[in-house]
Design an enzyme around this catalytic site. Structure first.
Site, PDB file in Angstrom:
ATOM      1  N   ASP A  37       0.436  -0.992  -0.068  1.00 24.81           N
ATOM      2  CA  ASP A  37       0.058  -0.172   0.002  1.00 24.81           C
ATOM      3  C   ASP A  37       0.663   1.432  -0.159  1.00 24.81           C
ATOM      4  O   ASP A  37       2.021   1.388   0.785  1.00 24.81           O
ATOM      5  CB  ASP A  37      -0.652  -0.031   1.153  1.00 24.81           C
ATOM      6  CG  ASP A  37      -1.980   1.187   1.824  1.00 24.81           C
ATOM      7  OD1 ASP A  37      -2.320   1.510  -0.172  1.00 24.81           O
ATOM      8  OD2 ASP A  37      -2.258   1.162   2.377  1.00 24.81           O
ATOM      9  N   ARG A  41       0.015   7.356  -3.088  1.00 28.41           N
ATOM     10  CA  ARG A  41       0.441   8.238  -1.924  1.00 28.41           C
ATOM     11  C   ARG A  41       2.326   8.275  -1.943  1.00 28.41           C
ATOM     12  O   ARG A  41       3.398  10.061  -2.110  1.00 28.41           O
ATOM     13  CB  ARG A  41       0.421   7.945  -0.540  1.00 28.41           C
ATOM     14  CG  ARG A  41      -1.287   8.754  -0.340  1.00 28.41           C
ATOM     15  CD  ARG A  41      -1.571   7.829   1.265  1.00 28.41           C
ATOM     16  NE  ARG A  41      -1.708   6.716   1.035  1.00 28.41           N
ATOM     17  CZ  ARG A  41      -2.012   5.726   2.299  1.00 28.41           C
ATOM     18  NH1 ARG A  41      -1.592   6.400   3.445  1.00 28.41           N
ATOM     19  NH2 ARG A  41      -2.187   4.532   1.816  1.00 28.41           N
ATOM     20  N   TRP A  42       3.093   8.116  -1.910  1.00 31.44           N
ATOM     21  CA  TRP A  42       4.364   8.251  -2.607  1.00 31.44           C
ATOM     22  C   TRP A  42       4.256   9.557  -3.745  1.00 31.44           C
ATOM     23  O   TRP A  42       5.362   9.873  -3.715  1.00 31.44           O
ATOM     24  CB  TRP A  42       5.506   6.867  -2.974  1.00 31.44           C
ATOM     25  CG  TRP A  42       6.857   6.722  -2.896  1.00 31.44           C
ATOM     26  CD1 TRP A  42       7.399   6.488  -2.084  1.00 31.44           C
ATOM     27  CD2 TRP A  42       7.293   7.051  -4.227  1.00 31.44           C
ATOM     28  NE1 TRP A  42       8.494   7.157  -2.437  1.00 31.44           N
ATOM     29  CE2 TRP A  42       8.559   6.937  -3.810  1.00 31.44           C
ATOM     30  CE3 TRP A  42       6.450   6.515  -5.867  1.00 31.44           C
ATOM     31  CZ2 TRP A  42       9.523   6.580  -4.540  1.00 31.44           C
ATOM     32  CZ3 TRP A  42       7.614   6.820  -6.453  1.00 31.44           C
ATOM     33  CH2 TRP A  42       8.818   7.157  -6.695  1.00 31.44           C
ATOM     34  N   ASP A  84     -11.922  -3.986  -5.348  1.00 36.58           N
ATOM     35  CA  ASP A  84     -12.237  -2.568  -5.456  1.00 36.58           C
ATOM     36  C   ASP A  84     -11.603  -1.691  -5.992  1.00 36.58           C
ATOM     37  O   ASP A  84     -12.484  -1.172  -6.426  1.00 36.58           O
ATOM     38  CB  ASP A  84     -12.191  -2.440  -3.787  1.00 36.58           C
ATOM     39  CG  ASP A  84     -13.589  -3.022  -2.334  1.00 36.58           C
ATOM     40  OD1 ASP A  84     -13.977  -3.681  -2.929  1.00 36.58           O
ATOM     41  OD2 ASP A  84     -12.949  -2.956  -1.382  1.00 36.58           O
ATOM     42  N   ASN A  85     -10.276  -2.476  -6.374  1.00 33.37           N
ATOM     43  CA  ASN A  85      -9.867  -1.483  -7.306  1.00 33.37           C
ATOM     44  C   ASN A  85      -9.896  -0.639  -8.763  1.00 33.37           C
ATOM     45  O   ASN A  85     -10.093  -0.207  -9.583  1.00 33.37           O
ATOM     46  CB  ASN A  85      -7.893  -2.121  -7.024  1.00 33.37           C
ATOM     47  CG  ASN A  85      -7.599  -2.011  -6.477  1.00 33.37           C
ATOM     48  OD1 ASN A  85      -6.330  -2.852  -6.047  1.00 33.37           O
ATOM     49  ND2 ASN A  85      -7.525  -0.856  -5.282  1.00 33.37           N
ATOM     50  N   SER A 214      -8.406  -4.407   5.350  1.00 30.27           N
ATOM     51  CA  SER A 214      -9.138  -4.218   4.050  1.00 30.27           C
ATOM     52  C   SER A 214      -9.677  -5.442   3.282  1.00 30.27           C
ATOM     53  O   SER A 214      -9.851  -5.628   2.174  1.00 30.27           O
ATOM     54  CB  SER A 214      -8.242  -3.505   3.414  1.00 30.27           C
ATOM     55  OG  SER A 214      -8.156  -2.658   3.890  1.00 30.27           O
TER      56      SER A 214
END
Length: 257
Positions: A37, A41-42, A84-85, A214
């Site tokens: 995960d 954000r990275w 979900d992706n 998740s």
């Protein structure tokens, strides 16, 4: 790279060697699950594109498996794409699927790993389905780590698929629903999961600071230990991995006892 960064890197490497030197290989988890995960954000934090973040995350995988080989891990499950992706915008999803397909090809071509897909094939593009089947066939006789690539994977979906598989098997054997109901037990359900007769994960690592599963391997992780790491997956280092192993070794697994 400036002098300060060089010194920091040297200290991290020295610390990693110290942790590794004190690692008891008898206490190493045999099956590690990883929720990879933090790619997006990275990328945002480094001022680059989402696609670049996913590629950086993909590049980390071979390095991570190398660390696992050095420490006698036998099975690794990498959650690369959830059910979900598929709700993500096509502009992100299409490149991501291509990157993941490249990961599977790279793992198969490496020659060290046995590749096994866990997830729902029907959700995946035909090309990726072929790539996964070819990777499994090409690596079936390799001696290295068994690498489960969780693509199109959801924990609830896995359990639903396991129940469906049991029903089909009962029908093929001519069993009545009453007979099936009498014979259902934990071991039977376990045999119909994507991981079949594999050992359950001893340790689950999730990067990026999120402290939730998740839906990752809901059935198999009933007795797993969890390690949540603040580092985004592309920035995950060997020292972070060794800290996870050290933390795991210090725990007393009681299995409810």
């Amino acid at each position: 790279m400036n002098l300060r960064d060089k010194l920091r890197g040297l200290l991290v490497r020295l610390y990693a060697r110290r942790v590794e030197g004190h690692l008891d290989h008898a206490q190493v988890p045999k099956h590690i699950g990883v929720i990879v995960d933090g790619n997006r954000r990275w990328a945002k934090a480094s001022g680059s594109s989402t696609e670049h973040g996913h590629r950086a995350g993909a590049d980390k995988i071979t390095e991570f498996l190398g660390w696992c080989s050095e420490t006698d891990v036998e099975v690794v499950t990498l959650w690369l794409l959830s059910t979900d992706n598929f709700e993500r915008p096509q502009a992100e999803l299409v490149p991501l699927l291509g990157i993941i397909e490249d990961v599977v090809r790279t793992l198969a071509a490496d020659g060290r790993w046995r590749v096994h897909h866990v997830g729902t094939m029907d959700l995946l593009p035909a090309g990726m389905q072929r790539t996964l089947k070819e990777a499994e066939e090409a690596t079936a006789h390799n001696d290295g780590i068994l690498v489960n690539v969780a693509i199109g994977y959801g924990g609830r979906q896995e359990i639903a698929d396991a129940v469906r598989s049991m029903l089909h098997e009962a029908q093929d054997r001519g069993l009545s629903m009453e007979d099936l109901a009498e014979s259902v037990d934990i071991d039977m359900i376990g045999r119909h999961l994507y991981t079949g007769d594999q050992p359950d994960p001893d340790l689950v690592i999730r990067t990026s600071g999120e402290q939730r599963l998740s839906g990752f391997m809901l059935w198999q992780t009933a007795h797993s230990e969890y390690y949540f790491c603040e580092v985004f997956w592309p920035a995950f280092r060997k020292v972070d991995f060794l800290r996870a192993l050290r933390d795991y070794a210090a725990r007393h697994r009681r299995y409810g006892g």
